[in-house]
Design a protein around this motif. Sequence first.
Motif, mmCIF file in Angstrom:
data_model
loop_
_atom_site.group_PDB
_atom_site.id
_atom_site.type_symbol
_atom_site.label_atom_id
_atom_site.label_comp_id
_atom_site.label_asym_id
_atom_site.label_seq_id
_atom_site.Cartn_x
_atom_site.Cartn_y
_atom_site.Cartn_z
ATOM 1 N N LEU A 265 116.691 -46.524 -3.953
ATOM 2 C CA LEU A 265 116.024 -47.825 -4.137
ATOM 3 C C LEU A 265 115.362 -48.177 -2.760
ATOM 4 C CD1 LEU A 265 115.444 -50.170 -6.037
ATOM 5 C CD2 LEU A 265 117.668 -51.440 -5.419
ATOM 6 N N GLU A 266 114.250 -48.780 -2.848
ATOM 7 C CA GLU A 266 113.678 -49.340 -1.447
ATOM 8 C C GLU A 266 113.243 -50.777 -1.737
ATOM 9 O OE1 GLU A 266 110.305 -46.732 -0.812
ATOM 10 O OE2 GLU A 266 111.646 -44.963 -0.128
ATOM 11 N N THR A 267 113.049 -51.254 -2.870
ATOM 12 C CA THR A 267 112.438 -52.536 -3.132
ATOM 13 C C THR A 267 113.302 -53.444 -4.088
ATOM 14 O OG1 THR A 267 110.368 -52.193 -2.351
ATOM 15 C CG2 THR A 267 110.609 -54.070 -3.532
ATOM 16 N N LEU A 268 113.934 -54.523 -3.960
ATOM 17 C CA LEU A 268 114.696 -55.220 -4.818
ATOM 18 C C LEU A 268 114.362 -56.648 -5.142
ATOM 19 C CD1 LEU A 268 116.873 -55.324 -6.893
ATOM 20 C CD2 LEU A 268 118.586 -55.635 -5.007
ATOM 21 N N HIS A 269 113.874 -57.109 -5.957
ATOM 22 C CA HIS A 269 113.563 -58.604 -6.101
ATOM 23 C C HIS A 269 114.290 -59.184 -7.377
ATOM 24 C CE1 HIS A 269 111.163 -62.122 -7.455
ATOM 25 N NE2 HIS A 269 110.322 -61.845 -6.652
ATOM 26 N N ILE A 270 115.325 -60.013 -7.086
ATOM 27 C CA ILE A 270 116.237 -60.247 -7.804
ATOM 28 C C ILE A 270 116.685 -61.953 -7.802
ATOM 29 C CG2 ILE A 270 118.100 -59.898 -5.918
ATOM 30 C CD1 ILE A 270 119.997 -59.069 -8.290
ATOM 31 N N LEU A 297 113.855 -56.699 0.474
ATOM 32 C CA LEU A 297 114.585 -57.763 -0.492
ATOM 33 C C LEU A 297 114.174 -59.033 -0.733
ATOM 34 C CD1 LEU A 297 117.377 -57.919 -2.214
ATOM 35 C CD2 LEU A 297 118.687 -58.542 0.019
ATOM 36 N N PHE A 298 114.072 -59.537 -2.045
ATOM 37 C CA PHE A 298 113.756 -60.764 -2.121
ATOM 38 C C PHE A 298 114.791 -61.320 -3.010
ATOM 39 C CE2 PHE A 298 112.476 -64.284 -4.517
ATOM 40 C CZ PHE A 298 111.755 -65.363 -4.015
ATOM 41 N N ILE A 299 115.673 -62.047 -2.719
ATOM 42 C CA ILE A 299 116.664 -62.525 -3.577
ATOM 43 C C ILE A 299 116.929 -64.160 -3.559
ATOM 44 C CG2 ILE A 299 118.332 -62.548 -1.415
ATOM 45 C CD1 ILE A 299 120.605 -61.640 -3.671
#
Length: 429
Positions: A265-270, A297-299
């Motif tokens: 995983l390289e990009t996580l939008h949560i 990461l967008f959290i």
Amino acid sequence: MTMVQQELRKQLDELSSAIEAQRLVLDHLINQRSHVQRQLNNFLDPMALLPLELQSKIFLECLCHAEEDVIVQRPDPKAAPMLLLGICQLWRDIALSTPELWNHLRMESSPARPNDPQFFEIWLKRSQSFPLALTLEGSSVLAKDVQGLVDGCGDRVETLTLLLTTIPTRGSHILREPFPSLEKLKIEFTDVRGFDIRDWMYLLKTSPTLTHLSFSGSFSVRETMADSTAPFTLPALRELHFPDYSPYSRVNATRILKYITLPALETLHIRCNANSENGSGELLDFLTRSSPPLRSLFINSSMWPSDIISSLEYLRIIPSLTDLSLVANDLISVLEMLPRAPDFLPNLRDLTCYPVSFLRPGDYEIVVRMLDVRPLKSFRLKMMDPSAAFGNAAPSWDPTPSEDIIRELRRSRDSGVSVHVSAGEQIFV
């Protein structure tokens, strides 16, 4: 019958034969004229002067695109590619020799309104062996005609979008066949009652080449909490998105993190909403288990209870992070930690902050100190519009930075950092 009658009938037959012969000659001449006209049109039509590859690219630009450059392709005689078939023979030939025009297909599934399988078979046949992008919308218990069509081409599907509206029968798989070539999967489930997460495990487990996953929907909390399924690995998944919803939405798709391990995983939008009873803990367990090379990461954790230690902990274990967008109650604690601990997010280069409340004068001093110490490429601080704030959101102080703070922020900008500080439409730096 008299001799005169016989003679008249003979003349009538001869004339009829002559007329039919002339009609055949006329039809032949009309066909010849059409053929010559088409040849002349080919010389006069600018399209005919272009290479076939360029002609095909022009036709591809006629397809309807939605957000994120995704082609939305419903069979419509008034839209490309079907519209292109009726313009002229040249355009028809180009369209039929461009399989990329036919490898995007959107189907609506409804047991009460079955589709024409022969029509879709012809459509997919024109796509030849090109990878497919399918969008299936309607009932999550997909109609048999759609199931049969997908079963026949599942090995060619690279992009799959499911826009589903009703709860599936317990224990049934959404789609029966595996997708060995599937790379991008988008799932939107709009029924507010929730569904069992286990119904989706088959689809994910049989997609070993999956690289992008976007998931939104509401799981049945009771069934999910009672499930003891062990996490499984998606070895190629690089991007995972849980789209934003209103803060108090029942959507709790992030519970899927309990069931998957993503080592690539390289990009996580949560976005973690109020239904996430142990949001930071689940995220921490997921990141610890996956140990991914996360870059972006967008959290949005604004609905988590304020817990500085646990909130910072999940950031500590992803030192590879270079791009962070953060919506959080304890935002200032992160900004304080950055200059104090060099080993905290050591590779961070781009930082975007969305404060849940307005910054106070002392908070701006923390921002300036952080920019002095950490070598960022860009820093964005975007607050809500004070004029639109109401109720508990309305600040009892002026959120505008002082002249000294603005001067320091501009100094950071002049030193090479891209700095943006705003409140609604009002831009301070």
